[in-house]
Design an enzyme around this catalytic site. Structure first.
Site, PDB file in Angstrom:
ATOM      1  N   HIS A 170      19.553  64.010  29.620  1.00 54.75           N
ATOM      2  CA  HIS A 170      18.256  64.615  29.909  1.00 54.75           C
ATOM      3  C   HIS A 170      17.191  63.535  29.838  1.00 54.75           C
ATOM      4  O   HIS A 170      17.173  62.742  28.901  1.00 54.75           O
ATOM      5  CB  HIS A 170      17.957  65.720  28.891  1.00 54.75           C
TER       6      HIS A 170
ATOM      7  N   CYS B 294      26.303  54.583  36.706  1.00 54.17           N
ATOM      8  CA  CYS B 294      25.011  54.774  36.055  1.00 54.17           C
ATOM      9  C   CYS B 294      23.923  54.725  37.121  1.00 54.17           C
ATOM     10  O   CYS B 294      23.921  53.842  37.980  1.00 54.17           O
ATOM     11  CB  CYS B 294      24.773  53.688  35.010  1.00 54.17           C
TER      12      CYS B 294
ATOM     13  N   CYS C 213      22.228  47.771  31.259  1.00 50.07           N
ATOM     14  CA  CYS C 213      23.264  48.634  31.821  1.00 50.07           C
ATOM     15  C   CYS C 213      24.642  47.989  31.673  1.00 50.07           C
ATOM     16  O   CYS C 213      24.817  46.807  31.983  1.00 50.07           O
ATOM     17  CB  CYS C 213      22.976  48.903  33.294  1.00 50.07           C
TER      18      CYS C 213
ATOM     19  N   CYS D 177      24.881  55.464  31.748  1.00 47.82           N
ATOM     20  CA  CYS D 177      25.893  54.789  30.931  1.00 47.82           C
ATOM     21  C   CYS D 177      25.450  54.809  29.464  1.00 47.82           C
ATOM     22  O   CYS D 177      24.289  55.070  29.150  1.00 47.82           O
ATOM     23  CB  CYS D 177      26.117  53.352  31.411  1.00 47.82           C
TER      24      CYS D 177
END
Length: 102
Positions: A36, A17, A25, A56
């Site tokens: 996006h 990530c 995370c 992630c």
């Protein structure tokens, strides 16, 4: 979908990530997708694949508004998102997925 878009999206498999929201995370490469994140359209709206980041599932849920309230300000999230996009673009260049004309 163009061949380039397909290659960019496929390149996310197994990556780390790049958004790395603190306390959120999950650091699990098996959940990473190409999300996006901007390009002038704002977070959560679709844009072209160059304005994206390896993300992630936990960070993706936050930037797409699926996780509910979090203990980070919108400004902090935005900074992490756009820094993640820059790191991802560097990886695109390193992997020769994107080239800069000289």
């Amino acid at each position: 979908m163009s061949v380039i878009s397909y290659k960019l999206r496929e390149s996310a498999k197994g990556q780390a990530c790049q958004i790395r929201l603190p306390g959120i995370c999950n650091c699990d490469p098996s959940t990473v997708v190409l999300a996006h994140v901007g390009g002038g359209s704002g977070m959560g709206q679709k844009c072209d694949d160059i304005h994206s980041a390896y993300t992630c599932s936990a960070c993706h849920d936050v930037i797409d508004g699926r996780s509910g309230p979090v203990m980070l300000s919108e400004t902090t999230i935005r900074i992490f998102v756009f820094e993640g996009m820059i790191r991802t673009q560097r990886l695109f260049l390193k992997q020769n997925l994107v080239m800069v004309a000289t």
